[in-house]
Design a protein around this motif. Structure first.
Motif, short mmCIF file in Angstrom:
data_model
loop_
_atom_site.label_atom_id
_atom_site.label_comp_id
_atom_site.label_asym_id
_atom_site.label_seq_id
_atom_site.Cartn_x
_atom_site.Cartn_y
_atom_site.Cartn_z
N MET A 160 0.83 -1.21 0.00
CA MET A 160 0.00 0.00 0.00
C MET A 160 0.87 1.26 0.00
O MET A 160 0.52 2.26 -0.63
N TYR A 161 2.00 1.24 0.72
CA TYR A 161 2.93 2.37 0.67
C TYR A 161 3.46 2.57 -0.75
O TYR A 161 3.59 3.69 -1.23
N LEU A 162 3.77 1.45 -1.42
CA LEU A 162 4.31 1.51 -2.78
C LEU A 162 3.25 1.89 -3.80
O LEU A 162 3.58 2.35 -4.90
N GLY A 163 1.98 1.66 -3.47
CA GLY A 163 0.92 1.91 -4.43
C GLY A 163 0.81 0.83 -5.49
O GLY A 163 0.24 1.05 -6.56
N THR A 164 1.32 -0.38 -5.19
CA THR A 164 1.29 -1.46 -6.18
C THR A 164 0.10 -2.40 -5.99
O THR A 164 -0.18 -3.23 -6.85
N CYS A 165 -0.60 -2.28 -4.84
CA CYS A 165 -1.81 -3.06 -4.58
C CYS A 165 -2.60 -2.29 -3.52
O CYS A 165 -2.00 -1.72 -2.60
N ASP A 166 -3.92 -2.28 -3.67
CA ASP A 166 -4.71 -1.50 -2.69
C ASP A 166 -4.94 -2.26 -1.39
O ASP A 166 -5.45 -1.70 -0.42
N GLY A 167 -4.57 -3.55 -1.34
CA GLY A 167 -4.64 -4.31 -0.09
C GLY A 167 -6.04 -4.65 0.37
O GLY A 167 -6.22 -5.09 1.51
N ASP A 168 -7.05 -4.48 -0.47
CA ASP A 168 -8.44 -4.71 -0.06
C ASP A 168 -8.72 -6.22 -0.02
O ASP A 168 -8.98 -6.84 -1.05
N MET A 169 -8.66 -6.79 1.19
CA MET A 169 -8.85 -8.23 1.33
C MET A 169 -10.31 -8.62 1.17
O MET A 169 -10.62 -9.73 0.72
N GLU A 170 -11.21 -7.72 1.53
CA GLU A 170 -12.64 -8.03 1.43
C GLU A 170 -13.05 -8.27 -0.03
O GLU A 170 -13.91 -9.10 -0.32
N LYS A 171 -12.42 -7.53 -0.95
CA LYS A 171 -12.72 -7.68 -2.38
C LYS A 171 -11.86 -8.75 -3.05
O LYS A 171 -11.96 -8.97 -4.24
N GLY A 172 -10.99 -9.39 -2.26
CA GLY A 172 -10.13 -10.43 -2.82
C GLY A 172 -8.90 -9.90 -3.51
O GLY A 172 -8.19 -10.65 -4.19
N ASN A 173 -8.60 -8.60 -3.35
CA ASN A 173 -7.43 -8.03 -4.00
C ASN A 173 -6.12 -8.41 -3.32
O ASN A 173 -5.05 -8.19 -3.88
N LEU A 174 -6.23 -8.95 -2.12
CA LEU A 174 -5.06 -9.53 -1.45
C LEU A 174 -5.55 -10.74 -0.66
O LEU A 174 -6.49 -10.61 0.13
N ARG A 175 -4.97 -11.88 -0.92
CA ARG A 175 -5.36 -13.11 -0.24
C ARG A 175 -4.14 -14.00 -0.09
O ARG A 175 -3.14 -13.80 -0.79
N ALA A 176 -4.22 -14.98 0.78
CA ALA A 176 -3.05 -15.80 1.07
C ALA A 176 -3.37 -17.28 0.96
O ALA A 176 -4.45 -17.72 1.36
N ASP A 177 -2.43 -18.02 0.41
CA ASP A 177 -2.42 -19.47 0.50
C ASP A 177 -1.43 -19.83 1.60
O ASP A 177 -0.27 -19.41 1.54
#
Length: 503
Positions: free
Chosen positions: A196-213
């Motif tokens: 999010m600091y870099l602006g390379t991903c918005d980090g919105d986990m609720e929308k699935g924009n960041l998730r983990a295996d």
């Protein structure tokens, strides 16, 4: 499940029926690249569009359609790699990962296996207890996301939405350096903050924009150290991958359940089957999804429609020079420039908007006092309204003014909370609220003396007892503050009481 996991972040041992165990974890974080177009097509990227409204012929897998690499997505991946202190590979390659699902029309995913764009790196992570630990980054590669299957619109049919198909993902693969559920959550939080600091991903986990295996295995106590010393993976247990976990709470819960499940199987004499599992938050358990595939199962081979990606060092250096101040650097600077504790600095840098807000409010003010108001009162109000700090509308100048009123003795810290209530409710600046509601602190020693004299005269027995029990002066302080509506200067009240009671 009878085994228990110690919830303290400092311990890595799990007590089983037959002895102690350890968890070993590596995470694969899938982060959607912040881009207005997809990785290999010009189709738009965005949340909320109608089904199949953001799909190009390339995304839909039409015959003869050729992928065209999005330069911005490559730049975002390089920027992320630099932020992770990782090696940027000047030459990388896209591969086809072959598997068949209805939401992947081509029958393969374009990914990177043998030659990823980013190689090894390391991330320093703050644990919940204030300590730090390092997590090694094995690689970061670019790949396409798949579409979405919808099963609940019909009892007999499934529907396919290809809006996400072809969306650029960065997969960040860690080393098996994570040892507790708490560490796993802290690691994902740190990666999210960096992105999010870099602006390379918005980090919105609720929308699935960041998730983990989450890859979870267990081994007998002491075997992890043997693995680290030798590099021999035979010391570690068979891992199971928990797929697509998209909240911090679910990550912790899934790890706890999966570790207990594996320990129970092993202690009953069974063996762990390497597989992919899903976490069901309703039941609080993981369940089998499919057997775990290896690289050869996907029949990887270089994508014949894409040339190897060759980057110039000068371009990488240019991207490096454009990087913003990252969380670790900001934490150290806030501690050095403002004299903040490590804890305060970590809380402030958790959100870039919060750290920027603090610095705006702290100019020329007591930085510690400003930090307290930003991280406690203001953050609590935002959380109660279900808002992130980026949605805060209270001007930083209002917090600075509130702190100034406390510093110059116009209001007490107690009255400041009442002032903040009025300011938060939109009644104006702190100075305007103080004037409007008559909340200025009473510093007139004559008025305070009169209140003290009245209370002592009305309570001679308590006044006499203070000589033998000096701490009882607190009762008198409270009575004076009550009599003055909380507006009396506390320091002046204490000084006058001590003089009047002979302390």
């Amino acid at each position: 499940m009878t085994d228990t996991i110690d919830s303290a972040a400092s311990t890595k041992l799990i007590q089983g029926r037959t002895g102690d165990w350890e968890i070993v974890m590596g995470l694969e974080i899938h982060a959607q690249v912040a881009s207005t177009a997809k990785l290999f097509s010009g189709a738009a990227v965005g949340f909320g569009a109608g089904p199949n409204e953001q799909v190009s012929l390339v995304d839909a897998g039409f015959p003869g359609m050729l992928p065209t690499l999005n330069r911005h997505c490559v730049e975002q991946a390089v920027k992320t790699g630099l932020g992770l202190r990782a090696q940027i590979n000047l030459k990388s390659q896209f591969d086809r990962k072959n598997y068949f699902y209805p939401d992947l029309p081509t029958g393969y995913q374009i990914s990177q296996l043998y030659f990823p764009i980013v190689g090894e790196g390391v991330v320093e992570v703050e644990a919940e207890d204030g300590s730090f630990f390092n997590v090694g980054i094995e690689r970061l590669h670019l790949e396409q996301d798949a579409g979405k299957l919808i099963h609940d619109l019909s009892p007999t049919e499934s529907f396919v939405d290809l809006n996400r198909a072809g969306t650029a993902l960065m997969e960040i693969v860690s080393r098996p350096d994570i040892r507790t559920p708490e560490q796993a959550v802290s690691y994902v939080k740190k990666i999210r903050t960096i992105l999010m600091y870099l602006g390379t991903c918005d980090g919105d986990m609720e929308k699935g924009n960041l998730r983990a295996d989450v890859n979870v295995s267990v081994c007998r106590a002491g075997n992890y150290d043997r693995f680290k010393a030798s590099g021999d993976f035979s010391y570690l247990g068979t891992r199971c991958e928990i797929k697509n976990v998209n909240s911090f709470r679910f990550i912790s819960q899934a790890i706890n359940y999966e570790a207990r499940r594996q320990i129970e199987i092993l202690e009953d004499g069974g063996s762990i089957v390497q597989e992919t599992r899903l976490y069901d938050p309703t039941k609080g358990e993981t369940r089998s999804m499919r057997s775990k595939e290896e690289a050869h199962d996907y029949r990887y081979f270089p994508d014949p429609d894409l040339l190897p990606l060759q980057l110039e060092q000068a371009w990488i250096d240019e991207i490096r020079a454009s990087l913003p101040e990252l969380p670790d650097e900001k934490r150290r600077r806030l501690m050095a420039d403002y004299g903040l504790s490590q804890y305060d600095a970590i809380v402030l840098i958790s959100e870039q908007a919060k750290a920027d807000y603090f610095e705006t409010a702290a100019r020329g003010r007591d930085a510690k006092l400003v930090a307290n108001w930003v991280t406690n009162e203001l953050s609590a109000r935002l959380a109660a309204d279900g808002k992130d700090f980026s949605e805060n509308t209270l001007p930083a100048a209002h917090v600075a003014e509130l702190v100034e009123l406390i510093e110059n003795g116009t209001i007490s810290s107690k009255i400041a909370k009442e002032v903040f209530d009025h300011v938060w409710n939109g009644e104006g600046s702190p100075a305007e609220v103080v004037e409007k509601h008559g909340l200025k602190q009473v510093t007139d020693t004559g008025a305070i003396e009169k209140a003290v004299d009245d209370i002592i005269a009305a309570n001679p027995d308590k006044a006499a007892a203070v000589a033998e029990k000096p701490q009882a002066i607190g009762w008198f302080v409270g009575q004076v503050m009550k009599a003055t509506g909380g507006k009396a200067n506390p320091a002046a009240v204490n000084d006058i009481l001590k003089a009047k009671l002979g302390l």
